[in-house]
Design a protein around this motif. Structure first.
Motif, PDB file in Angstrom:
ATOM      1  N   SER A  52       0.842  -1.191   0.000  1.00  0.00           N
ATOM      2  CA  SER A  52       0.000   0.000   0.000  1.00  0.00           C
ATOM      3  C   SER A  52       0.878   1.242   0.000  1.00  0.00           C
ATOM      4  O   SER A  52       2.007   1.219   0.497  1.00  0.00           O
ATOM      5  CB  SER A  52      -0.942   0.014   1.206  1.00  0.00           C
ATOM      6  N   GLY A  59      -7.198   3.846  -5.087  1.00  0.00           N
ATOM      7  CA  GLY A  59      -7.852   2.635  -5.572  1.00  0.00           C
ATOM      8  C   GLY A  59      -6.833   1.543  -5.808  1.00  0.00           C
ATOM      9  O   GLY A  59      -5.624   1.750  -5.694  1.00  0.00           O
ATOM     10  N   PRO A  60      -7.295   0.333  -6.176  1.00  0.00           N
ATOM     11  CA  PRO A  60      -6.359  -0.769  -6.432  1.00  0.00           C
ATOM     12  C   PRO A  60      -5.615  -0.583  -7.755  1.00  0.00           C
ATOM     13  O   PRO A  60      -6.187  -0.112  -8.738  1.00  0.00           O
ATOM     14  CB  PRO A  60      -7.264  -2.004  -6.470  1.00  0.00           C
ATOM     15  N   ALA A  61      -4.338  -0.926  -7.752  1.00  0.00           N
ATOM     16  CA  ALA A  61      -3.523  -0.925  -8.984  1.00  0.00           C
ATOM     17  C   ALA A  61      -2.881  -2.300  -9.096  1.00  0.00           C
ATOM     18  O   ALA A  61      -2.410  -2.857  -8.102  1.00  0.00           O
ATOM     19  CB  ALA A  61      -2.467   0.173  -8.933  1.00  0.00           C
ATOM     20  N   TRP A  62      -2.838  -2.828 -10.308  1.00  0.00           N
ATOM     21  CA  TRP A  62      -2.346  -4.188 -10.520  1.00  0.00           C
ATOM     22  C   TRP A  62      -1.081  -4.165 -11.366  1.00  0.00           C
ATOM     23  O   TRP A  62      -1.058  -3.566 -12.442  1.00  0.00           O
ATOM     24  CB  TRP A  62      -3.416  -5.039 -11.195  1.00  0.00           C
ATOM     25  N   LEU A 121      -6.763 -11.126 -12.703  1.00  0.00           N
ATOM     26  CA  LEU A 121      -7.415 -10.083 -11.918  1.00  0.00           C
ATOM     27  C   LEU A 121      -8.773 -10.592 -11.437  1.00  0.00           C
ATOM     28  O   LEU A 121      -9.446 -11.357 -12.136  1.00  0.00           O
ATOM     29  CB  LEU A 121      -7.623  -8.820 -12.759  1.00  0.00           C
ATOM     30  N   GLY A 171     -13.700  -6.122  -7.070  1.00  0.00           N
ATOM     31  CA  GLY A 171     -12.968  -5.897  -5.826  1.00  0.00           C
ATOM     32  C   GLY A 171     -11.475  -6.127  -5.990  1.00  0.00           C
ATOM     33  O   GLY A 171     -10.928  -6.077  -7.103  1.00  0.00           O
ATOM     34  N   SER A 172     -10.799  -6.405  -4.868  1.00  0.00           N
ATOM     35  CA  SER A 172      -9.345  -6.570  -4.911  1.00  0.00           C
ATOM     36  C   SER A 172      -8.879  -7.867  -4.248  1.00  0.00           C
ATOM     37  O   SER A 172      -7.684  -8.052  -4.061  1.00  0.00           O
ATOM     38  CB  SER A 172      -8.669  -5.376  -4.223  1.00  0.00           C
ATOM     39  N   SER A 173      -9.794  -8.763  -3.889  1.00  0.00           N
ATOM     40  CA  SER A 173      -9.404 -10.031  -3.283  1.00  0.00           C
ATOM     41  C   SER A 173      -8.861 -10.979  -4.353  1.00  0.00           C
ATOM     42  O   SER A 173      -9.471 -11.167  -5.406  1.00  0.00           O
ATOM     43  CB  SER A 173     -10.604 -10.674  -2.580  1.00  0.00           C
ATOM     44  N   THR A 174      -7.694 -11.570  -4.062  1.00  0.00           N
ATOM     45  CA  THR A 174      -7.079 -12.519  -5.003  1.00  0.00           C
ATOM     46  C   THR A 174      -7.365 -13.959  -4.607  1.00  0.00           C
ATOM     47  O   THR A 174      -6.788 -14.880  -5.189  1.00  0.00           O
ATOM     48  CB  THR A 174      -5.560 -12.296  -5.054  1.00  0.00           C
ATOM     49  N   LEU A 187      -0.827  -6.825  -6.281  1.00  0.00           N
ATOM     50  CA  LEU A 187      -1.764  -5.762  -5.937  1.00  0.00           C
ATOM     51  C   LEU A 187      -1.089  -4.655  -5.138  1.00  0.00           C
ATOM     52  O   LEU A 187      -0.384  -4.914  -4.169  1.00  0.00           O
ATOM     53  CB  LEU A 187      -2.920  -6.343  -5.110  1.00  0.00           C
ATOM     54  N   GLU A 241      -2.495  -1.304  -3.149  1.00  0.00           N
ATOM     55  CA  GLU A 241      -3.623  -0.496  -2.711  1.00  0.00           C
ATOM     56  C   GLU A 241      -3.156   0.957  -2.575  1.00  0.00           C
ATOM     57  O   GLU A 241      -2.352   1.282  -1.710  1.00  0.00           O
ATOM     58  CB  GLU A 241      -4.156  -0.994  -1.366  1.00  0.00           C
TER      59      GLU A 241
END
Length: 310
Positions: A29, A130-133, A150, A154-157, A166, A168
């Motif tokens: 993060s 926000g989430p960045a991948w 992806l 949401g952002s749960s893997t 990921l 955040e």
């Protein structure tokens, strides 16, 4: 009985064996708009085969990406033109790094399956939270793993076999508002190499003045003048507290900004650029640019000697 013991032993071994590690970011993060060092951790090879290469896709909006060199590995970048150019250090940037490739220079440099290593690049993060991948293609002597999955939302893997790394991106905390008023700097006479700058500072939520600088002076410090016995002495202070809602005056004979080793004269009517380095109540640092008028005395006061003695 013997078969039962063997089965139990095999089950215990499978439960204690570590799960295959995904490629992840060491710092998952960061704050929006900040400068960030992305450290990618690679935990294993491809089904026992050593890692020989890592290709990283830099997410859109990550500005000025620069890879960190790695002994025994070659590093290359690929650039592409930007749909929306941005300004950096006074220059317009119309293309940016979109891909970074690390390649083992020899078989001896390859990362063995049973070891982990880190690959890093620096960048400025987008201003939006926000989430960045970060997608990574890991190549090995035999095979490859494409860390690019992806989640549908949401952002749960959870449940993804080879997820992208990921990051955040958190909203930037609002900095404490600091108002500057009654600012002025004392004009110098020929040959004078030091002077003082004065102002009133007021913070709505509380802050600290932790430093100052100016392109017109080699040395800029926060100083305090006070009586030591029967002698008035001046000394630098590390920081000046700005209590919430309270006006703090920097004035001759008290706290002030001391400018030394001036690069030229400060003539009446000119402007002195100052950068105030501040820290809010949450510990977040920020800067305030101030243009200070140069005068012989404070506005509305009688003329005072131009010399500011150290």
């Amino acid at each position: 009985m013997k078969r039962t013991l063997i089965a139990a032993a095999l089950l215990g071994a499978s439960l204690s064996a570590p799960a295959l590690a995904h490629v992840v970011l060491a710092e998952p993060s960061a704050v929006a708009g900040s400068h960030y060092k992305a450290v990618l951790r690679v935990g294993h090879g491809c089904d026992g085969s050593p890692t020989t290469g890592l290709r990283v896709s830099v997410p859109a909006g990550f500005e000025g990406a620069r890879p960190q060199p790695k002994p025994g590995w070659n590093v290359t970048t690929r650039k592409a033109r930007l749909a929306q150019p941005y300004s950096s250090h006074g220059k317009t940037v119309s293309e940016d790094v979109v891909e970074i490739q690390w390649s083992a220079a020899s078989r001896e440099s390859a990362l063995p399956d049973g070891q982990f290593d880190e690959f890093a690049f620096t960048t400025r993060l987008p201003d939006r939270a926000g989430p960045a991948w970060v997608k990574v293609l890991q190549t090995c002597e035999k095979g490859q793993i494409d860390w690019s999955e992806l989640p549908a939302a949401g952002s749960s893997t959870k449940g993804l076999k080879s997820p992208a790394a990921l990051l955040e991106i958190k909203p930037a905390a609002p900095t404490a508002a600091v108002a500057v008023s009654k600012a002025w700097a004392r004009a110098t006479v020929p040959g004078q190499k030091a002077t003082g700058a004065f102002m009133t500072l007021q913070s709505a939520d509380g802050a600290r003045l932790i430093g100052v600088k100016s392109p017109l002076a080699d040395v800029a410090e926060i100083h305090e003048m006070k009586m030591d016995g029967n002698v008035m002495k001046m000394s630098p202070v590390a920081a000046l507290e700005l209590p919430a809602g309270k006006a703090v005056e920097l004035k001759p004979g008290g706290y002030h900004v001391m400018l030394m080793d001036l690069k030229g004269p400060l003539n009446q009517g000119a402007s002195l650029p100052l950068t105030l380095n501040l820290q809010d109540a949450r510990g977040q640092k920020f800067q305030l640019e101030v243009s200070v008028p140069v005068a012989l005395q404070a506005p509305g006061e009688q003329a005072a000697p131009a010399q500011h003695q150290h």
